[in-house]
Design a protein around this motif. Structure first.
Motif, PDB file in Angstrom:
ATOM      1  N   ILE A   1       0.842  -1.191   0.000  1.00  0.00           N
ATOM      2  CA  ILE A   1       0.000   0.000   0.000  1.00  0.00           C
ATOM      3  C   ILE A   1       0.879   1.243   0.000  1.00  0.00           C
ATOM      4  CG2 ILE A   1      -1.683   1.349   1.324  1.00  0.00           C
ATOM      5  CD1 ILE A   1      -2.792  -1.379   2.277  1.00  0.00           C
ATOM      6  N   THR A   2       1.866   1.205   0.889  1.00  0.00           N
ATOM      7  CA  THR A   2       2.781   2.354   0.970  1.00  0.00           C
ATOM      8  C   THR A   2       3.462   2.563  -0.369  1.00  0.00           C
ATOM      9  OG1 THR A   2       3.178   1.703   3.243  1.00  0.00           O
ATOM     10  CG2 THR A   2       4.689   3.315   2.296  1.00  0.00           C
ATOM     11  N   ASN A   3       3.914   1.433  -0.947  1.00  0.00           N
ATOM     12  CA  ASN A   3       4.607   1.536  -2.247  1.00  0.00           C
ATOM     13  C   ASN A   3       3.742   2.270  -3.238  1.00  0.00           C
ATOM     14  OD1 ASN A   3       6.653   0.150  -1.161  1.00  0.00           O
ATOM     15  ND2 ASN A   3       6.386  -1.742  -2.350  1.00  0.00           N
ATOM     16  N   ASN A   4       2.511   1.793  -3.351  1.00  0.00           N
ATOM     17  CA  ASN A   4       1.628   2.374  -4.399  1.00  0.00           C
ATOM     18  C   ASN A   4       1.326   3.833  -4.085  1.00  0.00           C
ATOM     19  OD1 ASN A   4       1.643   0.051  -5.779  1.00  0.00           O
ATOM     20  ND2 ASN A   4      -0.312  -0.722  -4.988  1.00  0.00           N
ATOM     21  N   THR A   5       1.081   4.093  -2.777  1.00  0.00           N
ATOM     22  CA  THR A   5       0.770   5.482  -2.426  1.00  0.00           C
ATOM     23  C   THR A   5       1.976   6.354  -2.727  1.00  0.00           C
ATOM     24  OG1 THR A   5      -0.530   4.550  -0.624  1.00  0.00           O
ATOM     25  CG2 THR A   5      -0.169   6.935  -0.598  1.00  0.00           C
ATOM     26  N   ALA A   6       3.131   5.832  -2.360  1.00  0.00           N
ATOM     27  CA  ALA A   6       4.349   6.600  -2.605  1.00  0.00           C
ATOM     28  C   ALA A   6       4.536   6.850  -4.091  1.00  0.00           C
ATOM     29  CB  ALA A   6       5.556   5.846  -2.033  1.00  0.00           C
ATOM     30  N   ALA A   7       4.277   5.811  -4.895  1.00  0.00           N
ATOM     31  CA  ALA A   7       4.433   5.969  -6.351  1.00  0.00           C
ATOM     32  C   ALA A   7       3.528   7.106  -6.829  1.00  0.00           C
ATOM     33  CB  ALA A   7       4.078   4.670  -7.050  1.00  0.00           C
ATOM     34  N   ALA A   8       2.289   7.053  -6.332  1.00  0.00           N
ATOM     35  CA  ALA A   8       1.354   8.093  -6.750  1.00  0.00           C
ATOM     36  C   ALA A   8       1.851   9.457  -6.293  1.00  0.00           C
ATOM     37  CB  ALA A   8      -0.018   7.809  -6.143  1.00  0.00           C
TER      38      ALA A   8
END
Length: 1704
Positions: free
Chosen positions: A159-166
């Motif tokens: 989740i963090t990864n994806n949020t960070a990517a965004a």
């Protein structure tokens, strides 16, 4: 509510205080420093709030202090406290009350939290809020924040990864957005950039503003990271992926192209960093060949990696899309790579994404244009654009040809086949529903056994990629079957659509500009920018081959209607575009493709095959791949919708049409309909194809050229499915609309269309030669349709259109073809005339003539059906447009009049209907100059010999026309004269003379002359009925309307019309055939009076002559005013004479009637009898011949006995011109003498008897003719009597005599001759006598010098009197007397001349009565001649042919003598009567003692009557002759005495004859003779010795006679014994005895001295003889004797004195 409003500020302060309180509460126990900080913070806030008006600004200033408690709170790493603090910090940030320093502190605090892995999501949120709400964060702080996000992207938590990517994506965006905003702010300010010292230093960012610098650093590091190099700015990065880096690069490039385009620094990055990077990353894909093993290559080959590859392609797409202008060279490389990726050897997925990328390019036409400009149009450059298109084409081709190695099942599985195929489809195509079983036929392509389904991949015009969007996939996906094909197909369509719409838009703009330019500056020439056109042309040239190859293949393979529609649409738009750009070859190629697709496979159509051959020779090689234009495959699985016949010269089998063919046909129609203007020469292809399709479908042309479904005429009938049947009306409708839309074409295109139709038509005609197969009428029908819709500019296409129809189609041997040609032509002409042109036809003569001209040309076609059509249309034109034809009339009339005798009745009948319509309805509306043509046309109908009724009716029309001329005379005259003036002017300008028939006459008169001339021609038509009708009409019109003509025109009428006609008729009549005509055609019987051509011509001659004579009669005054009336008169008389002498009774008689007619003219009495005018007194006719006009052409030469000679004869002197006023009288007299000459010649020639008996066939004039001839004389004489000479009288006599002598033909005699016993005169004889009567009356009242003519008249009459006993001979002709002629034996019968002779005698007596004393009568011994003439009948007496004759002769003689003798006595001394006496004596002698015996049956009464006549004669002698003896020659008296003696006593000789016995019976006669003798014996007054001598002689004769008779009686008595003597003898003796007693009485009464002694002696000597008679037995004799003896008693005593006898 804004963040800066007081309420918001108040709320903020409250919230902050609350937060701080909460914080102090939380930290109270564990973290006292924090609590303190919080509390001091509350105080701080309150203080700020109290002291400052702008609270927010104050807060921001003190933000480091305000934030401090919260930072300390975060430092506790206590989740609850941290969350509270982060929320408070975010609140501050959101109100933008954080300063730069505070922000730095916040970031540092966040970094620590990150490193401790606390509240990761909250951190990201806070960073985001910090960076998005304001711009206080810069440089290292910013880079630290970004790195923080990157670091969080690579945690273990998804989740963090994806949020960070965004967040990273958003932060990168924010950085660039700030730069854009900054640029906006500084937009207006022009900065002087510091000089750049070479761009060697990569970090040369000194020129950039702060935000721009951040962006630059960020982008530069991204490139570094993707390239696996260390970042310069993003310090603290631990790890990074290429895929993510590429995505970020792509998004920046895609979202902020302006940044790179506006800032050199950034452009530099693109060129120097991004492009090399991309090319480097692409290398594995380029080198990789599918299926090649690594063993083959020395170095290990890196396999293409889907995620990278796909992202690279996306980047390339963006680069090309946005930075093409910066990266021309680089793009060339990218594009070449892209094209390579489509190779068949590349992995499927690679080809799929490559195709998707190509598709992306294809939807950007402007980009494609740039490629074309940058590469294709440059020398020595890759033809990139062409390669892209060709690559697509090859790609599509390869899909059909090369089976997919990876997914074989899918490719080979048919439509609803194996599961794997169906599954693949279902997964792959997002837009396609999965195909299950056979429920639906899926859209697909099928070619030579390869079946490729078609899926919906994107909406048209947008490249929605599937595989380029698979950013989450790491492994290459499996590509469903048909996906690549579908994308490539879409790409192709989008490419076509994009290019064409772009170019068309630009063209439209240019055209608008041009139009505007022309409006504003009409005088200048519009010059388009050449550049644009070159680009467009290059684009089309580059792509058309590849497109056409691909599209044709797809079209052939398509099994789906929509796909087919799209392909056709693409081909259509390309064709249209090529057309607009004037690129003929590609245009024709696309059109050919559509055409071929419309027709059945392998259909032999030359136009197309030749074109295809041209194209197939152009195979284009694309980097080693050959793009062939593939020929269609025949085994297409299409629905057959129609079976029909191919259109060929030789019938072949059938061909089938599929639904796709029909669809293509509709496209073709659409093409022609919408883009006709650019088709140019390819109309030929289009129309040829349509023609064949129409033929196969069995459409036939109907009214107006529209095609309707019809039956095929022969061969296997056309089979149509219901599907196509419902389509047919639509197709035929579209076809019609197609040609209707030709009205929107410009002139040049229209000409292309017409030319194409004409050449099609020529082909169809070629095919139709030599067989009677149904021809293809497509072209003709469509020519018609095209013409009809383009009426408004018909002029420009009229000539080619009608020229073709006229010269080719209407002359074609195939009747159906011909019929349609004529139908088309006439329909066009009718429509053209009916169309409301602007200006109207009435004002546009040229156009009207142009329209009508082909109608006229049709007359040259020999086929009757064409002429029929032509004439029918003329009829329709007349009915609809007759009123407005105006100058077109000559043409229309020309058509009506173009009839020939070989055309058959029906044509002539139709043409004639037209003419009738014209004459009845349209004469008033046509220009008067056309009236002459109407006359000619009507005349030509009269002259045609096919239909007699039409000829006759047309003559009636001529009469109607003449009536029209008469009624509208004035108007016509005015119009014609106006016209004449105009023509005259033109002629003068050209220096020519005006040339029209009858020129010098005024134009209106010329019209009449034309009419007369036409009628004149008809008067010599071979058909009698026509001649008759025309003749009557001609003379009636001249009679009725001649008054309209001007005087000089009459000259032409007389010479050119009337005399010309007479001449022709005369010639024809004299040469006409004498053969009998059996019957008049059909069952008509011909009367015997008309059964030879000669007789029929005779009738015409009669009519004509009568007509001309009538005109001369009625228009005499008018004609006399013409200069040459005399010549005309002579010519007319000449005609009358030749007719009169013609060997035809009918003609000759009619000629005389005409002669009579022209002579019964009463001239007004002129005072020409003035004394002193010598000429007039002599009655000399004047000669008034104008020397100039006398011998012009057409004037006869004056005949030998012309006026001049006659005048000289009369006058013998030179003539002076007569005084004015005398002229007409003299002129008249000349005319009459001319007439007399004619009469004389006619009479002489007609009454001259034939030469010899051999002349069997000589013509003998009829009685009515002769009668008429003679009857003319009296009228004629009235006018010539003044100068009628003796010589003329002799001429007359000859003619009269001749006329009377002519015998009658035996067949006519019963009608003319009275029965023999009737004493009636024939009319001829009456006429002769009348003529003489007129003469003698004229002489009687005439001047002295005329009376010389009396004797001649007597002579003539006497000749006639002779006829009573001696009928005249007519030459040496045998004539039989009526009495003994059985009618059928004798050819000629003499007349009974007795009544005539007798009447002549009466006339003679009458005349003598009047003229006896005239000097001439005396001098010419008329009396003697009369007596001499009468001797014959008197002498013949009973032998006369008629008893009445001698009786009349006697009575006439008596009358004549009673008048003549006194005259003779009076002139005795002159000796003029000397010769008469002997004649008279002989006459008496011949009559009283005739040698002819009375007929046996003569009754006593008759005899006594005759005796009484004799007595009368004796009485005349006693009363008129003897008393005047002294004036009469002695011998004559002696003869008379002897005669009386002979009469008084019949000396009886012993041998008496019967005759004497008869004579003896005339007792009364004898007695009178005796008494006369006695009377003259003792006349008392002897005035002359002469008289005494008569008396003595008479007495002695008497006594001697008495003595003889008595003696004979006594002797006979003695001899006869008792028989009584014959009665005659007894009577005689009684008479003698009575005579003696009478003598005795006379002697007693006479003075004695008057009696001669001898007499006494003779008387006394009688006595003894008397005594002898006493013995007779007859009592009668006794009593007579007693009477005789009684007087002798006076002699018983001697006389008293003796007197000497009186002899001297």
């Amino acid at each position: 509510m804004s963040t800066s409003s007081p309420e918001a500020v108040k709320k903020l302060l409250e919230n902050m205080q609350t937060d701080l309180r909460s914080l102090s509460m939380e930290c109270k126990k564990k973290f006292p420093p924090v609590k303190e900080a919080a509390e001091s913070g509350i105080v701080k806030i309150k203080t700020i709030a109290a002291r400052n008006t702008d609270i927010l600004a104050a807060l921001k200033e003190n933000s480091s202090e305000v934030v401090q408690p919260f930072l300390m709170g975060c430092g506790t790493k206590e989740p609850k406290i941290t969350q509270l603090c982060l929320a408070a910090i975010q609140r501050l940030m959101s109100h933008e009350v954080v300063s730069e320093a505070a922000a730095g502190n916040i970031i540092n605090m966040l970094w620590q939290l990150m490193e401790n892995g606390l509240e990761e999501l909250k951190l990201l949120q806070t960073v985001l809020v910090l960076l998005t709400t304001n711009t206080v964060v810069h440089d290292e702080v910013l880079s630290k924040a970004i790195v923080l996000c990157f670091r969080l992207h690579f945690t273990k938590d998804n989740i963090t990864n994806n949020t960070a990517a965004a967040t990273v994506r958003q932060v990168v965006t924010v950085v660039f957005e700030r730069m854009v905003a900054e640029d906006e702010r500084f937009k207006g300010i022009v900065e002087q950039p510091p000089p750049v010292q070479g761009n060697t230093n990569r970090r040369s960012v000194s020129t950039l503003r702060p935000s721009a610098k951040d962006a630059y650093m960020l982008f530069q590091d991204l490139c570094q990271l993707v390239n696996a190099d260390a970042p310069y700015w993003l310090v603290g990065m631990t790890e990074m992926t290429r895929t993510f880096g590429l995505e970020l690069l792509e998004s920046v490039l895609n979202d902020f192209p302006g940044v790179f385009l506006q800032h050199q620094e950034f452009s530099f990055l693109l060129k120097e960093r991004v492009c090399p990077l991309v090319i480097k990353l692409f290398s594995p894909n380029i080198k990789f060949r599918q299926g090649s093993t690594s063993a083959a290559s020395p170095a290990p080959v890196e396999k293409p990696y889907f995620p990278i590859c796909m992202r690279l392609l996306r980047v390339v797409s963006v680069l090309i899309k946005h930075f093409y202008s910066l990266l021309v060279t680089e793009c060339e490389i990218f594009l070449s790579l892209l094209v390579k990726f489509l190779d068949g050897e590349k992995p499927q997925w690679l080809r799929a994404v490559a195709v998707e990328s190509v598709h992306r390019l294809c939807v950007q036409p402007h980009l494609l244009r740039s490629f074309c400009q940058s590469y294709d149009m440059k020398q020595h450059s890759t033809k990139v654009f062409r390669d892209i298109v060709n690559a697509l084409g090859s790609f599509i081709q390869s899909l059909f040809i090369v089976p997919n190695a990876g997914n074989t099942a899918a490719i080979t599985a048919p439509a609803g086949g194996s599961g794997s195929g169906a599954q693949g489809t279902a997964q792959g195509g997002p837009g396609t529903g999965g195909v299950s079983g056979n429920l639906t036929t899926q859209a697909a392509f099928e070619y030579r056994g390869t079946w490729i389904p078609l899926m919906t991949v994107s909406v048209q015009g947008s490249a929605k990629a599937t595989y380029l969007e698979m950013l989450d996939k790491v492994e290459p996906p499996s590509i469903p079957e048909g996906y690549a094909m579908s994308v490539a197909f879409s790409a192709l369509l989008d490419l076509v659509r994009g290019i064409t719409s772009m170019i068309e838009r630009e063209l439209a703009v240019e055209e608008e500009a041009a139009a505007e330019f022309r409006e504003t500056r009409p005088d200048q020439e519009w010059q388009p920018q050449p550049g644009a056109h070159l680009v467009w042309e290059e684009m089309v040239s580059a792509c058309w081959c590849g497109l056409l190859a691909a599209l044709s293949l797809l079209l052939d393979a398509s099994t789906d209607e929509t796909a087919t529609e799209n392909i056709l649409k693409a081909e259509l738009t390309m064709a249209s575009l090529c057309g607009r750009l004037g690129l003929v070859t590609p245009r024709d190629a696309f059109i050919t493709a559509i055409c071929k697709a419309s027709l059945p496979p392998h259909y032999a159509l030359t136009v197309l095959s030749s074109n295809a051959a041209n194209l197939s020779s152009k195979a284009y090689s694309i980097q080693g791949q050959s793009v062939q234009i593939i020929s269609p495959s025949s085994e297409s699985h299409q629905q057959v919708v129609a079976v029909g016949q191919p259109l060929t010269a030789q019938p072949q089998g059938t061909v089938v049409l599929t639904a796709k063919n029909i669809q293509c046909m509709r496209t073709l129609l659409n093409l022609a309909h919408c883009h006709g203007a650019v088709l140019g020469t390819s109309w030929q292809l289009v129309l040829a194809t349509l023609q064949h399709l129409v033929w196969i479908l069995g459409l036939k042309p109907g009214l107006g050229g529209a095609l309707k479904p019809g039956r095929a005429v022969e061969g296997p009938s056309t089979v149509l499915t219901t599907a196509v049947m419902t389509d047919l009306p639509v197709i035929s409708n579209i076809l019609s609309r197609l040609f209707e839309s030709s009205q929107y074409l410009d002139d040049v295109s229209l000409h292309h269309l017409i030319n194409a139709l004409c050449s099609l038509s020529l082909e169809a005609m070629e095919m139709a030669y030599g067989n009677n197969k149904e021809p293809s009428l497509f072209a003709v029908a469509k020519l018609l349709e095209t013409g009809l819709v383009n009426m408004d500019r018909i002029e420009i296409l009229w000539r080619p259109l009608t020229g073709h129809l006229l010269e080719k189609v209407c002359q074609h041997p195939n009747s159906r073809m011909r019929e349609w040609g004529a139908e088309a032509l006439t329909a066009l002409i009718k429509a053209g005339l009916a169309y409301k042109h602007d200006p109207p036809l009435a004002q546009n003569q040229r156009l009207q003539l142009l329209l009508l001209n082909p109608l006229k040309e049709l007359s040259n076609v020999l086929h009757a059906d064409i002429r029929q059509k032509q004439l029918e249309s003329v009829l329709q034109i007349l009915q609809s447009q007759g009123d407005s034809l105006g100058p077109g009339w000559p043409l229309v009339l020309g058509v009506i009049g173009a009839i020939r005798n070989d055309q058959g009745e029906s044509l002539i009948r139709t043409a004639f209907q037209c003419l009738q319509l014209v004459v009845t309805d349209f004469l008033p509306t046509m220009p008067c100059t056309c009236l002459q043509i109407v006359v000619d046309v009507a005349g030509s109908f009269g002259l045609q010999n096919q239909e007699l009724n039409i000829s006759l009716t047309s003559i009636g029309l001529l009469w109607n026309i003449s009536d029209y001329f008469f009624q509208r005379g004035e108007a016509i005259t005015q119009e014609l004269e106006r016209e004449e003036e105009a023509l005259q002017k033109q002629a003068q300008e050209k220096g020519e003379t005006l040339n029209r028939p009858f020129h010098p006459a005024p134009p209106f008169d010329c019209l009449w002359l034309c009419l007369y001339a036409k009628l004149g021609e008809l008067c010599v038509d071979p058909r009698p009925a026509v001649r008759k009708s025309a003749g009557q009409t001609l003379f009636s019109t001249i009679a009725a309307h001649g008054t309209l003509l001007q005087q000089p025109t009459w000259h032409i009428v007389v010479w050119k019309v009337l005399f010309h006609l007479l001449h022709c008729v005369r010639t024809s009549s004299t040469t006409a055939d004498k053969e009998k005509i059996e019957s008049g055609g059909g069952n008509i019987l011909i009367h015997h009076s008309r059964d030879t051509a000669e007789k029929q011509w005779a009738e015409t001659w009669v009519l004509t002559l009568a007509g001309v004579a009538r005109i001369f009669n009625t228009r005499r005054y008018l004609l006399q005013q013409l200069g040459d009336f005399f010549e005309a008169w002579e010519v007319l008389l000449n005609h009358i004479q030749s007719a009169a002498l013609s060997k035809n009774n009918e003609v000759s008689l009619a000629a005389l009637k005409s002669f009579q007619e022209i002579l019964q003219i009463v001239t007004p009495v002129k005072d020409s009898d003035k004394a002193g005018d010598a000429l007039a007194a002599m009655g000399v006719p004047a000669v008034l011949i104008d020397p100039l006009s006398a011998s012009g052409p057409g004037r006869p030469l004056v005949r030998s006995d012309s006026l001049v000679e006659r005048l000289t004869r009369y006058n013998g002197a030179e003539l002076q011109a007569p005084p004015p006023g005398e002229e007409s009288a003299l002129e008249d007299s000349a005319l009459w003498w001319s007439a007399w000459n004619t009469w004389y010649r006619t009479g002489t020639d007609s009454t001259r008897p034939p030469g010899g008996p051999t002349e069997k066939l000589s013509f003998i004039p009829s009685q009515p003719f002769l009668t008429a001839l003679i009857q003319i004389f009296p009228a004629l004489y009235q006018h010539i009597k003044a100068n009628f000479s003796m010589e003329d009288l002799k001429k007359l006599g000859v003619i009269l005599h001749g006329a009377v002598s002519v015998p009658i033909s035996s067949d006519a005699s019963p009608f003319i001759l009275p029965s023999y016993t009737e004493a009636v005169l024939t009319s001829l004889q009456e006429a002769v006598l009348t003529a003489l009567d007129v003469l003698q009356k004229a002489i009687c009242v005439g001047p002295e010098n005329l009376q010389v003519m009396y004797p001649a008249i007597f002579e003539q009459l006497l000749l006639f009197v002779e006829f009573s006993c001696k009928p005249p001979q007519y030459g040496r002709m045998e004539t039989k007397h009526v009495a003994n002629a059985k009618y059928n034996q004798a050819e000629w019968v003499a007349l009974n001349y007795v009544p005539f002779a007798e009447r002549s005698l009466e006339v003679l007596v009458d005349l003598y009565h009047k003229t006896a004393c005239h000097k001439a009568v005396i001098n010419e011994k008329v009396l003697q001649n009369i007596i001499k003439a009468l001797r014959m009948p008197l002498g013949l007496k009973y032998a006369c042919p008629s008893e009445s004759t001698w009786k009349l002769a006697v009575s006439s003689l008596l009358k004549v003598l009673s008048i003549g003798l006194p005259v003779a006595r009076q002139h005795a001394s002159s000796g003029k009567f000397d010769t008469m006496w002997p004649e008279l004596a002989s006459a008496f002698e011949d009559f009283l003692f005739t040698k002819s015996t009375p007929p046996d049956n003569l009754s006593i009464q008759e005899f006594q009557k005759n005796e009484a006549i004799d007595v009368e004669v004796v009485q005349l002698i006693s009363s008129e002759i003897l008393p005047f003896a002294n004036f009469i020659p002695k011998d004559f008296v002696g003869q008379i005495m002897a005669m009386l003696n002979k009469g008084s006593i019949h000396s009886q000789s012993p041998s008496f004859t019967e005759a004497e016995i008869d004579v003896r019976m005339r007792e009364e006669f004898s007695k009178v003779c005796f008494e006369t003798l006695l009377q003259f014996s003792f006349s008392n007054k002897v005035s002359t010795p002469q008289e005494g001598y008569i008396s003595r002689m008479a007495l002695s004769v008497l006594l001697k006679r008495s003595q003889d008779v008595l003696r004979r009686y006594v002797e006979d008595e003695r001899l006869s014994g008792h028989c009584p003597l014959p009665r005659q003898q007894v009577t005689e003796i009684i008479f003698v005895l009575k005579a003696i007693s009478t003598l005795m009485d006379s002697l007693k009464k006479t003075k004695p001295e008057n009696v001669d002694g001898n007499t006494w002696a003779q008387v006394i000597a009688l006595y003894p003889t008397l005594v002898e008679c006493i013995t007779c037995s007859s009592s009668e004799v006794s009593s007579a004797l007693k009477e005789a003896l009684g007087p002798f008693k006076d002699f018983m005593q001697p006389p008293v004195s003796r007197v000497q006898n009186g002899e001297s």
